[in-house]
Enzyme design. Sequence first.
Site, PDB file in Angstrom:
ATOM      1  N   ASP A 197       8.939 -43.114  15.154  1.00  8.23           N
ATOM      2  CA  ASP A 197       9.377 -42.296  14.017  1.00  8.23           C
ATOM      3  C   ASP A 197       9.422 -40.802  14.373  1.00  8.23           C
ATOM      4  O   ASP A 197       9.206 -40.429  15.532  1.00  8.23           O
ATOM      5  CB  ASP A 197       8.488 -42.566  12.787  1.00  8.23           C
ATOM      6  CG  ASP A 197       7.026 -42.176  12.997  1.00  8.23           C
ATOM      7  OD1 ASP A 197       6.727 -41.399  13.931  1.00  8.23           O
ATOM      8  OD2 ASP A 197       6.168 -42.641  12.218  1.00  8.23           O
ATOM      9  N   GLU A 205       6.659 -39.531  16.223  1.00 11.22           N
ATOM     10  CA  GLU A 205       6.503 -40.177  17.532  1.00 11.22           C
ATOM     11  C   GLU A 205       5.439 -41.270  17.473  1.00 11.22           C
ATOM     12  O   GLU A 205       4.648 -41.446  18.397  1.00 11.22           O
ATOM     13  CB  GLU A 205       6.178 -39.131  18.598  1.00 11.22           C
ATOM     14  CG  GLU A 205       6.877 -37.829  18.264  1.00 11.22           C
ATOM     15  CD  GLU A 205       7.235 -36.997  19.451  1.00 11.22           C
ATOM     16  OE1 GLU A 205       6.406 -36.188  19.850  1.00 11.22           O
ATOM     17  OE2 GLU A 205       8.349 -37.160  19.988  1.00 11.22           O
ATOM     18  N   GLU A 259       1.747 -24.992  13.895  1.00 11.00           N
ATOM     19  CA  GLU A 259       2.302 -26.293  13.515  1.00 11.00           C
ATOM     20  C   GLU A 259       1.690 -26.812  12.229  1.00 11.00           C
ATOM     21  O   GLU A 259       2.367 -27.359  11.365  1.00 11.00           O
ATOM     22  CB  GLU A 259       2.010 -27.291  14.640  1.00 11.00           C
ATOM     23  CG  GLU A 259       2.465 -28.693  14.350  1.00 11.00           C
ATOM     24  CD  GLU A 259       1.988 -29.664  15.412  1.00 11.00           C
ATOM     25  OE1 GLU A 259       0.785 -29.976  15.456  1.00 11.00           O
ATOM     26  OE2 GLU A 259       2.830 -30.093  16.216  1.00 11.00           O
TER      27      GLU A 259
HETATM   28  C1  BGC Z   1       5.606 -33.982  16.207  1.00  9.89           C
HETATM   29  C2  BGC Z   1       7.098 -34.121  16.445  1.00  9.89           C
HETATM   30  C3  BGC Z   1       7.636 -32.843  17.106  1.00  9.89           C
HETATM   31  C4  BGC Z   1       6.833 -32.502  18.351  1.00  9.89           C
HETATM   32  C5  BGC Z   1       7.229 -31.148  18.941  1.00  9.89           C
HETATM   33  C6  BGC Z   1       4.937 -33.671  17.523  1.00  9.89           C
HETATM   34  O1  BGC Z   1       3.569 -33.532  17.308  1.00  9.89           O
HETATM   35  O2  BGC Z   1       5.083 -35.182  15.682  1.00  9.89           O
HETATM   36  O3  BGC Z   1       7.757 -34.321  15.226  1.00  9.89           O
HETATM   37  O4  BGC Z   1       8.973 -33.033  17.446  1.00  9.89           O
HETATM   38  O5  BGC Z   1       5.469 -32.448  18.027  1.00  9.89           O
HETATM   39  O6  BGC Z   1       7.147 -30.143  17.995  1.00  9.89           O
END
Ligand code: BGC
Length: 402
Positions: free
Chosen positions: A169, A172, A323
């Site tokens: 998903d 990931e 994030e």
């Molecule tokens: C997230 C992804 C994202 C990636 C890079 C992961 O922890 O689950 O959605 O694309 O980080 O930002």
Amino acid sequence: MPDIPQMDVNSVTNVSVAAILANQHASGAFVASPDFSQYDYCWLRDASFVAAALDRAAEHDASRRYHQWVARVLGAGGIGPLMETATANQRAGRETAANELPPARFSLDGRRVSDDWPNFQLDGYGTWLWALDLHLRSAGTGELSGELRGAVERTARYLSVFALQPCFDVWEENPGEVHTSTLASIHAGLRCAASLLDDPALTDSAAKVFDAITVSAREPGRFVKSNRQQTADGSLLWTAPVFNVVNNDDPCYRATVEEIQSTLIFDGGVRRYASDTYFGGGSWPVLTCSLGLHHAQVGDLRAAERCLDWSVCRLDEHGRLGEQFGGETRDPEHYREWVARWGHPARNLVWSHAMCVLLAIEIEAASHTRGPDSGPHQEKGKERGYEEEKQYESALPAGDEQ
Ligand code: BGC
């Protein structure tokens, strides 16, 4: 909690656009995060949202360079042959080995990375087509050049045959499931490719994906995380205001937003899903701004601004936006476990900036049409949802366009 910096929406856009541009590699790729070694790559998902934000902010040149980079990466000298083989195998009912499937992320110079990262994620390819279409329309260069055309055709063929297959998903995780938000991005991507290539077969493929999305929503009366999990997921917020699969006023979408608001809000922001433990499963600016997009599009500017403020007050003194936030208090044990494994979570996530830009511009546009102090109202979102668009188009006299 830091004081809310009184930034107007233009300042938010300026700060975040500057952060995005500073993180564009000479190749055209965007690094997911410059300060977190696990994210030293370009993800199609993150970077396509980033390009969309740049186009909304009229930074078309940087967006063009990204799309040209993608076209090269997906071209004959990149993973083009891999995509063709995977597509042909799937059509013929043959399996493709996991390490031979098109990846979710690339090195900044466009190479495939061979490690054990869960790479088979379809959403980034759909999101790329969606962002490219937005770019071509907003930059006023509607034409698809040779290399771009090849990449769009190849990606659309790939998505058409793989669309309903289980994959990892957007977070990931959860291989072996079919994820609603992944389907939403594929639906948007196929729709955009159908119009860019003027190919009715792609419209049919998009319609099948639409059916899959709506059938699974019918019984619970809301969109669900996947075919195996009936719970909420923050990425479902994209179904209406980003990918425009349905309208913001669609009853299933409304119920999804309510479910997300009652189960995934932590400390005023939106989490990914209820059982998330990644760095303690805090709240993400990406998702909080996505909720804000919905509020802005239905005219609830006060709620939209609250979402933007929540994110903006998490910018640090260097203009970095992380994030996620709050995991260390929500679930200290898992937070510490992840810090021991990977260090402090990403302090500057380029995609977080992108969603702030998209929301700030959406609020700005909505406040011009509705006045700055609007509360909620029942108007439909500003764009027609997919189904409504179909009815609208079929009602148009031949040759009429909008
Ligand atoms: C997230 C992804 C994202 C990636 C890079 C992961 O922890 O689950 O959605 O694309 O980080 O930002």
